[in-house]
Design a protein around this motif. Structure first.
Motif, PDB file in Angstrom:
ATOM      1  N   MET A  48       0.753  -0.743  -0.091  1.00 36.20           N
ATOM      2  CA  MET A  48      -0.374  -0.494   0.156  1.00 36.20           C
ATOM      3  C   MET A  48       0.699   0.879   0.242  1.00 36.20           C
ATOM      4  O   MET A  48       0.521   2.464  -0.720  1.00 36.20           O
ATOM      5  CB  MET A  48      -0.862   0.645   1.301  1.00 36.20           C
ATOM      6  N   CYS A  49       1.706   1.144   0.926  1.00 38.66           N
ATOM      7  CA  CYS A  49       2.950   2.499   0.636  1.00 38.66           C
ATOM      8  C   CYS A  49       3.608   2.895  -0.572  1.00 38.66           C
ATOM      9  O   CYS A  49       3.639   3.341  -0.865  1.00 38.66           O
ATOM     10  CB  CYS A  49       3.882   2.099   2.162  1.00 38.66           C
ATOM     11  N   GLU A  50       3.947   1.816  -1.000  1.00 41.73           N
ATOM     12  CA  GLU A  50       4.710   1.992  -2.671  1.00 41.73           C
ATOM     13  C   GLU A  50       3.557   2.240  -3.581  1.00 41.73           C
ATOM     14  O   GLU A  50       4.341   3.026  -4.650  1.00 41.73           O
ATOM     15  CB  GLU A  50       5.045   0.020  -2.934  1.00 41.73           C
ATOM     16  N   SER A  53      -0.213   7.573  -3.115  1.00 47.45           N
ATOM     17  CA  SER A  53      -1.121   8.974  -3.983  1.00 47.45           C
ATOM     18  C   SER A  53       0.316   9.458  -3.480  1.00 47.45           C
ATOM     19  O   SER A  53       0.660  10.304  -4.415  1.00 47.45           O
ATOM     20  CB  SER A  53      -2.082   9.065  -3.779  1.00 47.45           C
ATOM     21  N   VAL A  54       0.883   9.258  -2.326  1.00 46.40           N
ATOM     22  CA  VAL A  54       2.036  10.655  -1.949  1.00 46.40           C
ATOM     23  C   VAL A  54       2.835  10.007  -1.268  1.00 46.40           C
ATOM     24  O   VAL A  54       2.168   9.064   0.137  1.00 46.40           O
ATOM     25  CB  VAL A  54       1.077  12.194  -1.493  1.00 46.40           C
ATOM     26  N   LEU A  55       4.215   9.827  -1.592  1.00 45.59           N
ATOM     27  CA  LEU A  55       4.933   8.361  -0.731  1.00 45.59           C
ATOM     28  C   LEU A  55       5.892   9.751  -0.571  1.00 45.59           C
ATOM     29  O   LEU A  55       6.469  10.728  -1.605  1.00 45.59           O
ATOM     30  CB  LEU A  55       5.600   7.668  -1.505  1.00 45.59           C
ATOM     31  N   ASN A  56       6.225   9.918   1.023  1.00 46.22           N
ATOM     32  CA  ASN A  56       7.124  10.541   1.095  1.00 46.22           C
ATOM     33  C   ASN A  56       7.057  12.527   1.054  1.00 46.22           C
ATOM     34  O   ASN A  56       8.360  12.452   0.626  1.00 46.22           O
ATOM     35  CB  ASN A  56       8.723  10.038   1.435  1.00 46.22           C
ATOM     36  N   GLY A  57       6.553  12.450   0.538  1.00 45.47           N
ATOM     37  CA  GLY A  57       5.814  14.064   0.609  1.00 45.47           C
ATOM     38  C   GLY A  57       5.525  14.060  -1.375  1.00 45.47           C
ATOM     39  O   GLY A  57       5.317  15.107  -2.003  1.00 45.47           O
ATOM     40  N   LYS A  58       6.104  13.657  -1.365  1.00 43.87           N
ATOM     41  CA  LYS A  58       6.154  13.266  -3.379  1.00 43.87           C
ATOM     42  C   LYS A  58       4.804  13.135  -4.590  1.00 43.87           C
ATOM     43  O   LYS A  58       4.761  11.301  -3.682  1.00 43.87           O
ATOM     44  CB  LYS A  58       7.407  12.682  -3.720  1.00 43.87           C
ATOM     45  N   GLN A  59       4.261  13.381  -4.642  1.00 41.96           N
ATOM     46  CA  GLN A  59       3.237  13.009  -5.029  1.00 41.96           C
ATOM     47  C   GLN A  59       3.725  11.991  -6.343  1.00 41.96           C
ATOM     48  O   GLN A  59       4.525  12.356  -7.183  1.00 41.96           O
ATOM     49  CB  GLN A  59       2.378  14.335  -5.947  1.00 41.96           C
ATOM     50  N   PHE A  69      -3.237   2.591 -15.884  1.00 41.29           N
ATOM     51  CA  PHE A  69      -3.805   3.598 -15.043  1.00 41.29           C
ATOM     52  C   PHE A  69      -5.153   3.270 -14.761  1.00 41.29           C
ATOM     53  O   PHE A  69      -5.598   3.794 -13.270  1.00 41.29           O
ATOM     54  CB  PHE A  69      -4.720   4.626 -16.456  1.00 41.29           C
ATOM     55  N   ALA A  70      -5.552   2.438 -14.993  1.00 37.99           N
ATOM     56  CA  ALA A  70      -6.691   1.377 -13.999  1.00 37.99           C
ATOM     57  C   ALA A  70      -6.434   1.506 -13.038  1.00 37.99           C
ATOM     58  O   ALA A  70      -7.725   0.571 -12.078  1.00 37.99           O
ATOM     59  CB  ALA A  70      -7.328   0.103 -14.797  1.00 37.99           C
ATOM     60  N   ASP A  71      -5.023   0.978 -12.807  1.00 35.79           N
ATOM     61  CA  ASP A  71      -5.266   0.585 -10.994  1.00 35.79           C
ATOM     62  C   ASP A  71      -5.310   1.669 -10.443  1.00 35.79           C
ATOM     63  O   ASP A  71      -5.639   0.546  -8.815  1.00 35.79           O
ATOM     64  CB  ASP A  71      -3.385  -0.212 -11.075  1.00 35.79           C
ATOM     65  N   GLY A  72      -4.847   2.414 -10.311  1.00 37.23           N
ATOM     66  CA  GLY A  72      -5.077   3.111  -9.067  1.00 37.23           C
ATOM     67  C   GLY A  72      -4.228   3.666  -8.252  1.00 37.23           C
ATOM     68  O   GLY A  72      -3.623   2.073  -8.035  1.00 37.23           O
ATOM     69  N   PHE A  73      -4.278   3.661  -6.939  1.00 39.90           N
ATOM     70  CA  PHE A  73      -3.581   4.090  -5.535  1.00 39.90           C
ATOM     71  C   PHE A  73      -4.208   2.884  -5.008  1.00 39.90           C
ATOM     72  O   PHE A  73      -5.339   3.371  -4.412  1.00 39.90           O
ATOM     73  CB  PHE A  73      -3.203   5.354  -5.512  1.00 39.90           C
ATOM     74  N   GLU A  74      -3.996   2.496  -4.086  1.00 41.96           N
ATOM     75  CA  GLU A  74      -4.043   1.658  -2.502  1.00 41.96           C
ATOM     76  C   GLU A  74      -3.828   2.224  -2.002  1.00 41.96           C
ATOM     77  O   GLU A  74      -4.747   2.143  -1.051  1.00 41.96           O
ATOM     78  CB  GLU A  74      -2.932   0.448  -2.539  1.00 41.96           C
ATOM     79  N   ALA A  75      -4.211   4.066  -1.395  1.00 36.95           N
ATOM     80  CA  ALA A  75      -3.451   4.694   0.012  1.00 36.95           C
ATOM     81  C   ALA A  75      -3.337   5.731  -0.600  1.00 36.95           C
ATOM     82  O   ALA A  75      -3.030   6.393  -1.821  1.00 36.95           O
ATOM     83  CB  ALA A  75      -2.204   4.327   0.683  1.00 36.95           C
ATOM     84  N   SER A  76      -3.663   6.208   0.037  1.00 39.92           N
ATOM     85  CA  SER A  76      -3.684   8.134   0.329  1.00 39.92           C
ATOM     86  C   SER A  76      -1.705   9.103   0.825  1.00 39.92           C
ATOM     87  O   SER A  76      -1.833   9.658  -0.476  1.00 39.92           O
ATOM     88  CB  SER A  76      -4.677   9.225   0.719  1.00 39.92           C
ATOM     89  N   GLN A 195      -5.015   6.083   4.571  1.00 39.70           N
ATOM     90  CA  GLN A 195      -6.453   6.348   3.780  1.00 39.70           C
ATOM     91  C   GLN A 195      -7.426   6.936   4.608  1.00 39.70           C
ATOM     92  O   GLN A 195      -7.658   6.959   5.223  1.00 39.70           O
ATOM     93  CB  GLN A 195      -7.108   4.612   3.559  1.00 39.70           C
ATOM     94  N   ASP A 196      -7.492   8.786   3.324  1.00 42.26           N
ATOM     95  CA  ASP A 196      -8.349   9.291   3.634  1.00 42.26           C
ATOM     96  C   ASP A 196      -9.525   8.706   3.890  1.00 42.26           C
ATOM     97  O   ASP A 196      -9.949   8.000   3.008  1.00 42.26           O
ATOM     98  CB  ASP A 196      -7.728  10.161   2.944  1.00 42.26           C
ATOM     99  N   ALA A 197     -10.656   9.385   3.871  1.00 39.17           N
ATOM    100  CA  ALA A 197     -11.760   9.447   4.506  1.00 39.17           C
ATOM    101  C   ALA A 197     -12.842   9.472   3.429  1.00 39.17           C
ATOM    102  O   ALA A 197     -12.148  10.119   2.269  1.00 39.17           O
ATOM    103  CB  ALA A 197     -12.296  10.118   6.029  1.00 39.17           C
ATOM    104  N   PHE A 198     -13.480   8.503   2.811  1.00 32.54           N
ATOM    105  CA  PHE A 198     -14.566   8.756   1.774  1.00 32.54           C
ATOM    106  C   PHE A 198     -16.175   9.551   2.144  1.00 32.54           C
ATOM    107  O   PHE A 198     -16.736   8.762   2.787  1.00 32.54           O
ATOM    108  CB  PHE A 198     -14.116   7.382   1.266  1.00 32.54           C
ATOM    109  N   PRO A 199     -16.284  10.323   1.675  1.00 34.72           N
ATOM    110  CA  PRO A 199     -18.238  10.960   2.362  1.00 34.72           C
ATOM    111  C   PRO A 199     -18.533  10.175   2.103  1.00 34.72           C
ATOM    112  O   PRO A 199     -20.435   9.752   2.065  1.00 34.72           O
ATOM    113  CB  PRO A 199     -17.795  11.894   1.802  1.00 34.72           C
ATOM    114  N   GLY A 200     -18.484   9.109   0.670  1.00 33.32           N
ATOM    115  CA  GLY A 200     -19.254   8.024   0.087  1.00 33.32           C
ATOM    116  C   GLY A 200     -20.156   8.741  -1.173  1.00 33.32           C
ATOM    117  O   GLY A 200     -20.440  10.023  -2.098  1.00 33.32           O
TER     118      GLY A 200
END
Length: 245
Positions: A48-50, A53-59, A69-76, A195-200
């Motif tokens: 999830m870390c790897e 979306s942002v890793l050690n402050g880097k987008q 592209f379809a894989d997306g990110f696993e964590a914020s 993982q950020d909260a998701f409002p739904g």
């Protein structure tokens, strides 16, 4: 005593039954329905870390971890936080062949030119892989953490060596060899994933913020700069050892 234990058990059962009858109070005593889904192994957290979306402050881009592209990110977000750093002596190893002065008629010390060489393994992380190239993968971020410390380890190489050729004397009745004790470093820390909260949305239920932590431990040799841009050499102490014939 037996009657009292039975009575206490009965009281607890009544309390549980009462909670069920009156609604939600019993929930505090039972595991959450999705608790198992929230548990992650360290390996899953590292993934999830790897793929955050942002890793050690880097987008990041999904291409940074070989995704589509379809894989997306696993964590914020994921950050590495160092918690401790230690220097210590590594295991002592024999670094040369034996040079004996054991001839029956020997009367003087033997003068020898002794070449010694030692190889020290780079080491590895607890969950992350080394040798991913300069700045590559999660280990690239660990390399940055080492830069704060004197005598940094080079995270891009598998091993480093130390060696020299010295002139020594071997006393009569003795055998000489060289030993090398490398200087080592150990860094401990944590990969902290959020993982950020998701409002739904219309089709997806809301979810709260989730946080996961995987501990990390990395060991490697202290490396001294090489001469004239050459590869670095392992730092440590070399010592002549004399034993009887």
């Amino acid at each position: 005593m037996a009657k009292r234990r039975l009575k206490n058990k009965k009281v607890r059962l009544v309390a549980v039954g009462s909670a069920l009858a009156t609604g939600g109070a019993i929930i505090a005593l039972l595991p959450s329905a999705n608790a198992a889904e929230e548990e992650k192994t360290p390996e899953q957290i590292i993934r999830m870390c790897e793929r955050s979306s942002v890793l050690n402050g880097k987008q990041q881009s999904v291409r940074d971890f070989g995704g589509a592209f379809a894989d997306g990110f696993e964590a914020s977000n994921c950050d590495y936080v160092e918690t401790n750093f230690q220097s210590f002596d590594g295991p002592t190893e024999k670094a040369s062949i034996d040079f004996p002065n054991c001839e029956p008629n020997a009367t003087e010390p033997a003068k020898v030119s002794i070449t010694w060489k030692a190889t020290v393994g780079q080491g590895s992380g607890k969950y992350t892989a080394t040798q991913q190239g300069a700045g590559g993968g999660l280990f690239g971020f660990l390399s940055g953490a080492w830069l704060k410390h004197k005598g940094t380890t080079d995270m891009t190489v598998k091993s480093v060596t130390a060696g020299d050729t010295e002139n020594r004397e071997v006393p009569v009745g003795k055998v000489l060899h060289m030993e090398f004790t490398p200087k080592m470093q150990r860094m401990t820390g944590e990969w902290r994933v959020r993982q950020d909260a998701f409002p739904g949305s219309f089709a997806v239920n809301p979810s709260p913020e989730k946080n996961f932590v995987a501990s990390e431990l990395v060991e490697g040799p202290v490396i001294l700069p090489g001469a004239a841009g050459a590869a670095g050499i392992a730092d440590g102490a070399v010592k002549p050892i004399l034993t009887d014939c």
